[in-house]
Design a protein around this motif. Structure first.
Motif, PDB file in Angstrom:
ATOM      1  N   VAL A   1       0.838  -1.207   0.000  1.00  0.00           N
ATOM      2  CA  VAL A   1       0.000   0.000   0.000  1.00  0.00           C
ATOM      3  C   VAL A   1       0.869   1.252   0.000  1.00  0.00           C
ATOM      4  N   ALA A   2       1.904   1.266   0.838  1.00  0.00           N
ATOM      5  CA  ALA A   2       2.775   2.445   0.922  1.00  0.00           C
ATOM      6  C   ALA A   2       3.435   2.720  -0.428  1.00  0.00           C
ATOM      7  N   LEU A   3       3.918   1.681  -1.078  1.00  0.00           N
ATOM      8  CA  LEU A   3       4.552   1.857  -2.392  1.00  0.00           C
ATOM      9  C   LEU A   3       3.528   2.324  -3.436  1.00  0.00           C
ATOM     10  N   TYR A   4       2.378   1.674  -3.453  1.00  0.00           N
ATOM     11  CA  TYR A   4       1.361   2.012  -4.452  1.00  0.00           C
ATOM     12  C   TYR A   4       0.924   3.463  -4.320  1.00  0.00           C
ATOM     13  N   ARG A   5       0.652   3.892  -3.093  1.00  0.00           N
ATOM     14  CA  ARG A   5       0.148   5.250  -2.871  1.00  0.00           C
ATOM     15  C   ARG A   5       1.254   6.293  -2.966  1.00  0.00           C
ATOM     16  N   SER A   6       2.495   5.838  -3.053  1.00  0.00           N
ATOM     17  CA  SER A   6       3.613   6.754  -3.319  1.00  0.00           C
ATOM     18  C   SER A   6       3.867   6.881  -4.817  1.00  0.00           C
ATOM     19  N   GLY A   7       3.009   6.290  -5.632  1.00  0.00           N
ATOM     20  CA  GLY A   7       3.173   6.343  -7.078  1.00  0.00           C
ATOM     21  C   GLY A   7       4.116   5.306  -7.633  1.00  0.00           C
ATOM     22  N   ARG A   8       4.420   4.278  -6.839  1.00  0.00           N
ATOM     23  CA  ARG A   8       5.371   3.244  -7.268  1.00  0.00           C
ATOM     24  C   ARG A   8       4.632   1.922  -7.453  1.00  0.00           C
ATOM     25  N   GLN A   9       3.686   1.933  -8.416  1.00  0.00           N
ATOM     26  CA  GLN A   9       2.818   0.778  -8.612  1.00  0.00           C
ATOM     27  C   GLN A   9       3.608  -0.477  -8.992  1.00  0.00           C
ATOM     28  N   GLY A  10       4.624  -0.331  -9.836  1.00  0.00           N
ATOM     29  CA  GLY A  10       5.434  -1.480 -10.220  1.00  0.00           C
ATOM     30  C   GLY A  10       6.153  -2.093  -9.032  1.00  0.00           C
ATOM     31  N   ASP A  11       6.700  -1.233  -8.164  1.00  0.00           N
ATOM     32  CA  ASP A  11       7.373  -1.735  -6.964  1.00  0.00           C
ATOM     33  C   ASP A  11       6.382  -2.435  -6.027  1.00  0.00           C
ATOM     34  N   ALA A  12       5.152  -1.926  -5.986  1.00  0.00           N
ATOM     35  CA  ALA A  12       4.136  -2.541  -5.135  1.00  0.00           C
ATOM     36  C   ALA A  12       3.821  -3.954  -5.608  1.00  0.00           C
ATOM     37  N   VAL A  13       3.686  -4.116  -6.936  1.00  0.00           N
ATOM     38  CA  VAL A  13       3.431  -5.452  -7.486  1.00  0.00           C
ATOM     39  C   VAL A  13       4.625  -6.372  -7.215  1.00  0.00           C
ATOM     40  N   ASP A  14       5.835  -5.850  -7.381  1.00  0.00           N
ATOM     41  CA  ASP A  14       7.031  -6.644  -7.077  1.00  0.00           C
ATOM     42  C   ASP A  14       7.047  -7.078  -5.612  1.00  0.00           C
ATOM     43  N   ALA A  15       6.612  -6.182  -4.706  1.00  0.00           N
ATOM     44  CA  ALA A  15       6.584  -6.516  -3.283  1.00  0.00           C
ATOM     45  C   ALA A  15       5.636  -7.675  -3.015  1.00  0.00           C
ATOM     46  N   TYR A  16       4.522  -7.716  -3.741  1.00  0.00           N
ATOM     47  CA  TYR A  16       3.596  -8.850  -3.594  1.00  0.00           C
ATOM     48  C   TYR A  16       4.266 -10.147  -4.035  1.00  0.00           C
ATOM     49  N   HIS A  17       4.944 -10.113  -5.160  1.00  0.00           N
ATOM     50  CA  HIS A  17       5.567 -11.340  -5.666  1.00  0.00           C
ATOM     51  C   HIS A  17       6.689 -11.813  -4.743  1.00  0.00           C
ATOM     52  N   ARG A  18       7.414 -10.878  -4.126  1.00  0.00           N
ATOM     53  CA  ARG A  18       8.442 -11.284  -3.161  1.00  0.00           C
ATOM     54  C   ARG A  18       7.791 -11.947  -1.947  1.00  0.00           C
ATOM     55  N   ALA A  19       6.680 -11.375  -1.495  1.00  0.00           N
ATOM     56  CA  ALA A  19       5.959 -11.975  -0.365  1.00  0.00           C
ATOM     57  C   ALA A  19       5.489 -13.378  -0.729  1.00  0.00           C
ATOM     58  N   ARG A  20       4.937 -13.538  -1.915  1.00  0.00           N
ATOM     59  CA  ARG A  20       4.440 -14.844  -2.350  1.00  0.00           C
ATOM     60  C   ARG A  20       5.582 -15.862  -2.413  1.00  0.00           C
TER      61      ARG A  20
ATOM     62  N   ARG B   1      -4.015 -11.458  -1.338  1.00  0.00           N
ATOM     63  CA  ARG B   1      -4.314 -11.671  -2.756  1.00  0.00           C
ATOM     64  C   ARG B   1      -5.348 -10.662  -3.255  1.00  0.00           C
ATOM     65  N   ARG B   2      -6.330 -10.338  -2.419  1.00  0.00           N
ATOM     66  CA  ARG B   2      -7.336  -9.335  -2.807  1.00  0.00           C
ATOM     67  C   ARG B   2      -6.685  -7.960  -2.975  1.00  0.00           C
ATOM     68  N   LEU B   3      -5.732  -7.639  -2.099  1.00  0.00           N
ATOM     69  CA  LEU B   3      -5.033  -6.366  -2.220  1.00  0.00           C
ATOM     70  C   LEU B   3      -4.257  -6.308  -3.527  1.00  0.00           C
ATOM     71  N   HIS B   4      -3.595  -7.398  -3.871  1.00  0.00           N
ATOM     72  CA  HIS B   4      -2.850  -7.462  -5.123  1.00  0.00           C
ATOM     73  C   HIS B   4      -3.797  -7.262  -6.312  1.00  0.00           C
ATOM     74  N   ALA B   5      -4.942  -7.935  -6.295  1.00  0.00           N
ATOM     75  CA  ALA B   5      -5.910  -7.788  -7.393  1.00  0.00           C
ATOM     76  C   ALA B   5      -6.428  -6.358  -7.468  1.00  0.00           C
ATOM     77  N   ALA B   6      -6.676  -5.728  -6.321  1.00  0.00           N
ATOM     78  CA  ALA B   6      -7.163  -4.350  -6.311  1.00  0.00           C
ATOM     79  C   ALA B   6      -6.120  -3.401  -6.887  1.00  0.00           C
ATOM     80  N   MET B   7      -4.835  -3.662  -6.608  1.00  0.00           N
ATOM     81  CA  MET B   7      -3.765  -2.835  -7.185  1.00  0.00           C
ATOM     82  C   MET B   7      -3.777  -2.952  -8.701  1.00  0.00           C
ATOM     83  N   LEU B   8      -3.942  -4.160  -9.208  1.00  0.00           N
ATOM     84  CA  LEU B   8      -3.936  -4.359 -10.662  1.00  0.00           C
ATOM     85  C   LEU B   8      -5.128  -3.654 -11.303  1.00  0.00           C
ATOM     86  N   ARG B   9      -6.224  -3.487 -10.552  1.00  0.00           N
ATOM     87  CA  ARG B   9      -7.398  -2.763 -11.096  1.00  0.00           C
ATOM     88  C   ARG B   9      -7.304  -1.267 -10.847  1.00  0.00           C
ATOM     89  N   GLY B  10      -6.258  -0.833 -10.117  1.00  0.00           N
ATOM     90  CA  GLY B  10      -6.121   0.588  -9.798  1.00  0.00           C
ATOM     91  C   GLY B  10      -7.094   1.076  -8.753  1.00  0.00           C
TER      92      GLY B  10
END
Length: 254
Positions: free
Chosen positions: A208-227, A243-252
């Protein structure tokens, strides 16, 4: 069992190395068996701890033949360390009691500040919530009961305090994100997921912190590292909430 009126009230610091504070002076407990004895009394403040329980704490590997006289020697030594507050350590059949109240423990101060932080968050006062959680976490000087010889009851107490500390860290993260401190939170959250890689709530906060800082790609990467780390260490997929948070990020929609 409160201290006698007029008695110098001691404080006991357990959120790190075990220390006693009397009249503003800090004293460490150098002898390991005396640290164990004091810890055994502190995990049951104000209650009588039977001699047999104290013996198990002081000699978990098995007591010597002279354990009862040795225990009395360690009790006398603790009373000397307590100085003017020595009467809080009382002989109470079938054992001993440390006649202190919860406010005489830094662990109580921690729990109180955490409760205040939680209440402030619930009413939407995020700056106060942040301040109270930061105060609570600032009381920690290391691991709880650091360098105290271990036995099962103390292990349980240490594990409980460690979990409460982690929950407070996670609650602080929520308060910072709710206050809009997204960029400021990123560095701390990166460090935290490195130290506590199995805490999915921390991974979600970092995303969330990365996404809301405008770093959407880093946020997705953070999910994959967690997984990846969850699969490697536990053989599981992330919790549905992550997983729901990850899907919500992909939908913006975060």
């Amino acid at each position: 069992m409160s201290p006698d009126p007029g008695e110098s009230r001691p404080r006991f610091l357990v959120l790190g190395g075990l220390e006693i504070q009397v009249a503003g002076e800090l004293t460490g407990v150098r002898q390991p068996k005396r640290r164990a004895l004091l810890a055994a009394l502190l995990i049951r403040p104000g209650r009588v701890v039977p001699t047999r329980s104290l013996i198990r704490a002081v000699w978990p590997e098995g007591p010597p033949t002279s354990h009862r006289s040795n225990l009395r020697t360690h009790v006398r030594a603790l009373r000397r360390l307590l100085g003017p507050a020595s009467t809080v350590l009382r002989t109470r059949p079938p054992g001993y009691a440390l006649a202190v109240e919860p406010p005489d423990l830094d662990a109580y101060d921690f729990a109180t500040a955490v409760g205040e932080g939680r209440a402030a968050y619930a009413r939407g006062d995020f700056p106060t919530s942040i301040a109270r959680y930061e105060h609570a976490l600032g009381l920690w000087r290391g691991e709880a009961y650091e360098e105290v010889p271990r036995w099962p009851e103390l292990d349980n107490e240490i594990a409980l305090l460690a979990e409460q500390r982690l929950i407070a860290i996670e609650n602080l993260g929520d308060a910072r994100l709710s206050a809009g401190l997204h960029e400021e939170a990123v560095a701390d959250l990166r460090a935290l997921v490195t130290v506590h890689p199995l805490r999915e709530r921390l991974h979600g906060q970092l995303m969330v912190a990365l996404y809301r800082s405008g770093r959407q790609g880093d946020a997705v990467d953070a999910y994959h590292r967690a997984r990846t780390v969850l699969a490697k260490e536990l053989g599981v997929e992330p919790h549905p909430e992550l997983r729901r948070l990850h899907a919500a990020m992909l939908r913006g929609e975060v």
